[in-house]
Scaffold this motif. Structure first.
Motif, mmCIF file in Angstrom:
data_model
loop_
_atom_site.group_PDB
_atom_site.id
_atom_site.type_symbol
_atom_site.label_atom_id
_atom_site.label_comp_id
_atom_site.label_asym_id
_atom_site.label_seq_id
_atom_site.Cartn_x
_atom_site.Cartn_y
_atom_site.Cartn_z
ATOM 1 N N ILE A 8 0.909 -1.098 0.114
ATOM 2 C CA ILE A 8 -0.117 -0.094 -0.053
ATOM 3 C C ILE A 8 0.892 1.223 -0.192
ATOM 4 O O ILE A 8 1.785 1.185 0.812
ATOM 5 C CB ILE A 8 -1.002 -0.050 1.373
ATOM 6 C CG1 ILE A 8 -1.820 -1.233 1.296
ATOM 7 C CG2 ILE A 8 -1.751 1.417 1.167
ATOM 8 C CD1 ILE A 8 -2.726 -1.271 2.650
ATOM 9 N N LYS A 67 -9.292 2.069 6.680
ATOM 10 C CA LYS A 67 -9.979 0.630 6.734
ATOM 11 C C LYS A 67 -10.438 0.354 5.389
ATOM 12 O O LYS A 67 -10.354 -0.952 4.929
ATOM 13 C CB LYS A 67 -11.091 0.882 7.732
ATOM 14 C CG LYS A 67 -10.761 0.653 8.964
ATOM 15 C CD LYS A 67 -11.737 0.501 10.079
ATOM 16 C CE LYS A 67 -11.317 0.667 11.462
ATOM 17 N NZ LYS A 67 -12.270 0.546 12.431
ATOM 18 N N LEU A 70 -7.196 -0.713 3.368
ATOM 19 C CA LEU A 70 -6.851 -2.028 3.742
ATOM 20 C C LEU A 70 -7.691 -3.197 3.226
ATOM 21 O O LEU A 70 -7.100 -4.228 2.506
ATOM 22 C CB LEU A 70 -6.635 -2.218 5.351
ATOM 23 C CG LEU A 70 -5.973 -1.362 6.035
ATOM 24 C CD1 LEU A 70 -6.058 -1.380 7.562
ATOM 25 C CD2 LEU A 70 -4.379 -1.726 5.703
ATOM 26 N N LYS A 71 -9.115 -2.949 3.033
ATOM 27 C CA LYS A 71 -9.886 -3.857 2.445
ATOM 28 C C LYS A 71 -9.472 -4.302 1.123
ATOM 29 O O LYS A 71 -9.364 -5.360 0.654
ATOM 30 C CB LYS A 71 -11.328 -3.451 2.742
ATOM 31 C CG LYS A 71 -12.282 -4.527 2.451
ATOM 32 C CD LYS A 71 -13.806 -4.063 2.745
ATOM 33 C CE LYS A 71 -14.671 -5.039 2.173
ATOM 34 N NZ LYS A 71 -15.924 -4.839 2.650
ATOM 35 N N SER A 73 -6.843 -3.260 -0.454
ATOM 36 C CA SER A 73 -5.457 -4.211 -0.894
ATOM 37 C C SER A 73 -5.460 -5.783 -0.561
ATOM 38 O O SER A 73 -4.912 -6.460 -0.909
ATOM 39 C CB SER A 73 -4.434 -3.407 0.108
ATOM 40 O OG SER A 73 -3.193 -3.802 -0.398
ATOM 41 N N ALA A 74 -6.462 -5.888 0.533
ATOM 42 C CA ALA A 74 -6.547 -7.213 0.709
ATOM 43 C C ALA A 74 -6.975 -8.204 -0.437
ATOM 44 O O ALA A 74 -6.546 -9.586 -0.121
ATOM 45 C CB ALA A 74 -7.256 -7.498 2.098
ATOM 46 N N ILE A 79 -1.196 -8.076 3.310
ATOM 47 C CA ILE A 79 -0.574 -6.897 3.073
ATOM 48 C C ILE A 79 0.923 -7.203 3.814
ATOM 49 O O ILE A 79 1.050 -7.420 4.810
ATOM 50 C CB ILE A 79 -1.187 -5.940 3.675
ATOM 51 C CG1 ILE A 79 -2.797 -5.562 3.091
ATOM 52 C CG2 ILE A 79 -0.417 -4.472 3.557
ATOM 53 C CD1 ILE A 79 -3.614 -4.839 3.925
ATOM 54 N N VAL A 82 3.170 -1.140 4.186
ATOM 55 C CA VAL A 82 2.508 0.253 4.004
ATOM 56 C C VAL A 82 3.664 1.258 3.711
ATOM 57 O O VAL A 82 4.136 1.361 4.789
ATOM 58 C CB VAL A 82 1.655 0.369 5.233
ATOM 59 C CG1 VAL A 82 0.773 1.903 4.917
ATOM 60 C CG2 VAL A 82 0.543 -0.534 5.239
#
Length: 94
Positions: A8, A67, A70-71, A73-74, A79, A82
């Motif tokens: 990320i 958040k 993150l979702k 990227s998941a 991950i 960052v």
């Protein structure tokens, strides 16, 4: 070094990111690019294969928006890193 890594990058359209992203991508990383300006994110992402790059409009000072980053990227898997590429420099006299 970054082959197969899921990275990320926050503030993905600044000077710092412009130096890192091509290296990460060339080494085989998948990238999630985050920042507040959708047009700049789209411009940066257009340099890369969309199968390996996702963009998320988000303000790093807003936890709920991060958040979401993150979702998104998941979807690439776990991950691995960052990178907060925000910042600038100034020459000052001490």
């Amino acid at each position: 070094m970054t082959k197969g890594k899921n990275i990320i990058v926050v503030a993905a359209y600044g000077d710092i990111a412009s130096r890192m992203l091509p290296v990460f991508y060339a080494q085989g990383a998948t990238l999630t690019l985050a920042g507040r300006d959708p047009d700049k994110l789209k411009m940066v992402a257009s340099q890369f294969d969309p199968k390996r790059v996702k963009i998320v409009v988000a303000d790093a000072t807003k936890p709920a928006q991060m958040k979401k980053v993150l979702k998104v990227s998941a979807a690439f898997g776990l991950i691995d890193a960052v990178v907060v590429a925000a910042g600038s420099h100034a020459v000052v006299s001490l």
